[in-house]
Design an enzyme around this catalytic site. Structure first.
Site, PDB file in Angstrom:
ATOM      1  N   GLN A  94       4.429  -6.885   1.512  1.00  0.00           N
ATOM      2  CA  GLN A  94       3.287  -6.386   0.735  1.00  0.00           C
ATOM      3  C   GLN A  94       2.311  -7.493   0.341  1.00  0.00           C
ATOM      4  O   GLN A  94       1.304  -7.245  -0.325  1.00  0.00           O
ATOM      5  CB  GLN A  94       3.793  -5.673  -0.530  1.00  0.00           C
ATOM      6  CG  GLN A  94       4.613  -4.429  -0.227  1.00  0.00           C
ATOM      7  CD  GLN A  94       5.328  -3.872  -1.454  1.00  0.00           C
ATOM      8  OE1 GLN A  94       5.207  -4.373  -2.569  1.00  0.00           O
ATOM      9  NE2 GLN A  94       6.103  -2.810  -1.247  1.00  0.00           N
ATOM     10  N   HIS A 156       5.801  -6.215  -4.455  1.00  0.00           N
ATOM     11  CA  HIS A 156       5.419  -5.921  -5.849  1.00  0.00           C
ATOM     12  C   HIS A 156       4.561  -7.017  -6.465  1.00  0.00           C
ATOM     13  O   HIS A 156       4.881  -7.558  -7.520  1.00  0.00           O
ATOM     14  CB  HIS A 156       6.660  -5.661  -6.720  1.00  0.00           C
ATOM     15  CG  HIS A 156       7.297  -4.328  -6.432  1.00  0.00           C
ATOM     16  ND1 HIS A 156       8.047  -3.644  -7.358  1.00  0.00           N
ATOM     17  CD2 HIS A 156       7.293  -3.553  -5.317  1.00  0.00           C
ATOM     18  CE1 HIS A 156       8.482  -2.511  -6.834  1.00  0.00           C
ATOM     19  NE2 HIS A 156       8.037  -2.442  -5.595  1.00  0.00           N
ATOM     20  N   TYR A 284      16.356   3.159  -5.628  1.00  0.00           N
ATOM     21  CA  TYR A 284      16.348   3.700  -4.266  1.00  0.00           C
ATOM     22  C   TYR A 284      17.757   4.082  -3.809  1.00  0.00           C
ATOM     23  O   TYR A 284      17.945   4.908  -2.938  1.00  0.00           O
ATOM     24  CB  TYR A 284      15.708   2.700  -3.304  1.00  0.00           C
ATOM     25  CG  TYR A 284      14.245   2.473  -3.599  1.00  0.00           C
ATOM     26  CD1 TYR A 284      13.339   3.532  -3.617  1.00  0.00           C
ATOM     27  CD2 TYR A 284      13.760   1.196  -3.879  1.00  0.00           C
ATOM     28  CE1 TYR A 284      12.002   3.331  -3.897  1.00  0.00           C
ATOM     29  CE2 TYR A 284      12.419   0.990  -4.166  1.00  0.00           C
ATOM     30  CZ  TYR A 284      11.539   2.061  -4.176  1.00  0.00           C
ATOM     31  OH  TYR A 284      10.222   1.858  -4.459  1.00  0.00           O
TER      32      TYR A 284
END
Ligand SMILES: [Ca+2]
Length: 392
Positions: A94, A156, A284
């Site tokens: 990310q 994140h 998760y």
């Protein structure tokens, strides 16, 4: 007399009981708005994971690609990469080049603000810089912020930015995934909304400037630094949009929960938005993260999206093109490949509907052009800029 009155009363009750459901239905129907016929055109394609978009004067677009390039798009033509970006941009998972936002007085001062992941696998952080642009070259680069502590995960980072009317800049900072407990610590800038002035200085009215939280842990010099003065709000996970609504004069942000518990929040200075103490999501793995869905001193989500929609960009619409959208919020969804339309009355959500599912691609960002049309970015290796206008 009495009898007539009674008959009248019975009739009234009958009328009310017949009419009221109709009235209620009519009212709720009229509160659900739909969009008139619109047209979707492709402005450009071939962008590599475009992340954010800004409208330069003269109808030029400035687009960040997460993979580390900043480009102009002029009349649908994508430029070569703009030179002068920092050489420590960390492109992985990310991480990469993230948001691009113009100073509110851009036409006078030329400042462009960029957020990006910087560093290495072992030590990386969200950074914010500003620079001016001439042609395809940045100059006068200044790094304004580097989130501390650094982390060793490629995820994140958050990185969305929005200016407030006083020219201070709000910046979302992610929890780094493995460091979620730090979202609750004023000694860490992970999991926060940060506020700096446009030159990087600390706004004197930030909520924890005067708190003087001095740190007692002796060992870690990085978290010895007093970073609490930069904090605007805490308890965030990974806020993928932030905006200032000029009419409501308030800040909205959305953030990703884990499995479930995506949120939109109205952001107030000094408030705690709960992560990871309060969440409606699960890890998760399916494991519970917290037994709490509420906790004293922590804000409830203004909107909770469970199951998760993976929200990304978000705007408050005040353009002139789509009357039906005025005053409402629009948020793109990565997961469900459409736009969520939050129809509002004041701060009350009357209705949520979805738009533009026919595009069928992960959507990264949404922006309102000065002419009122909507611009969308698709999240793909062959990413597109799409423009939505009212049908003629
Ligand atoms: Ca929350």
């Amino acid at each position: 007399m009495k009898r007539i009155k009674r008959v009248k009363l019975v009739l009234q009750i009958l009328l009310v009981s017949i009419c009221c459901p109709l009235l209620v239905q009519a009212q709720s129907n009229s509160s659900i708005k739909s969009l008139p016929d619109y047209h979707i055109e492709q402005v450009a394609s071939g962008l590599h994971y475009p992340w954010s978009l800004a409208f330069l004067p003269n109808d030029e677009l400035l687009v960040s690609e997460r993979t580390g390039q900043l480009r102009k798009v002029i009349a649908g033509v994508i430029s070569e990469p703009i030179s002068g970006l920092p050489d420590d941009i960390y492109v992985k998972s990310q991480g990469g080049l993230l948001d691009v936002v113009l100073h509110p007085d851009y036409k006078q001062n030329g400042w462009i603000y960029l957020s990006y992941a910087a560093g290495t696998d072992e030590e990386n952080a969200l950074k914010v810089m500003r620079a001016k642009l001439s042609g395809l070259a940045l100059h006068e680069q200044q790094v304004l912020l580097s989130v501390t502590p650094t982390k060793n995960t490629p995820v994140h980072f958050a990185g969305r930015m929005a200016f407030l009317p006083d020219n201070s800049l709000l910046i979302t900072s992610g929890d780094g995934f493995d460091f979620r407990e730090q979202a609750q610590l004023k000694t860490s800038l992970l999991g926060k909304i940060i506020r700096i002035m446009d030159d990087g200085s600390v706004p004197v009215d930030n909520p924890f400037v005067a708190s003087g939280e001095v740190l007692t842990s002796a060992s870690d010099s990085e978290i010895q630094q007093d970073v609490s003065q930069y904090i605007y709000s805490l308890g965030h996970r990974n806020a993928q949009a932030i905006l200032y609504d000029p009419v409501r004069q308030q800040v909205f942000a959305n953030e990703h929960g884990p499995a479930g518990g995506d949120e939109v929040n109205i952001i107030l200075a000094g408030q705690n938005y709960g992560w990871p103490v309060v969440t409606r999501g699960l890890d998760y793995s399916g494991a519970r993260i917290s037994p709490f869905t509420e906790y004293p001193g922590m804000q409830q989500p203004w909107v909770d999206w469970t199951p998760s929609i993976a929200p990304s960009g978000m705007v408050a619409y005040y353009g002139s093109m789509f009357e039906a959208l005025k005053g409402d919020l629009l948020a793109t969804s990565l997961k469900f490949k459409q736009v969520y339309w939050l129809q509002l009355n004041g701060n009350q959500v009357l209705q949520q509907t979805t738009l533009f599912s026919e595009i069928g691609e992960r959507l990264r960002d949404i922006r309102v052009h000065p002419d009122g049309s909507l611009y969308l970015l698709t999240d793909a290796a062959d990413g597109k800029i799409l423009r939505i206008t009212l049908s003629k």
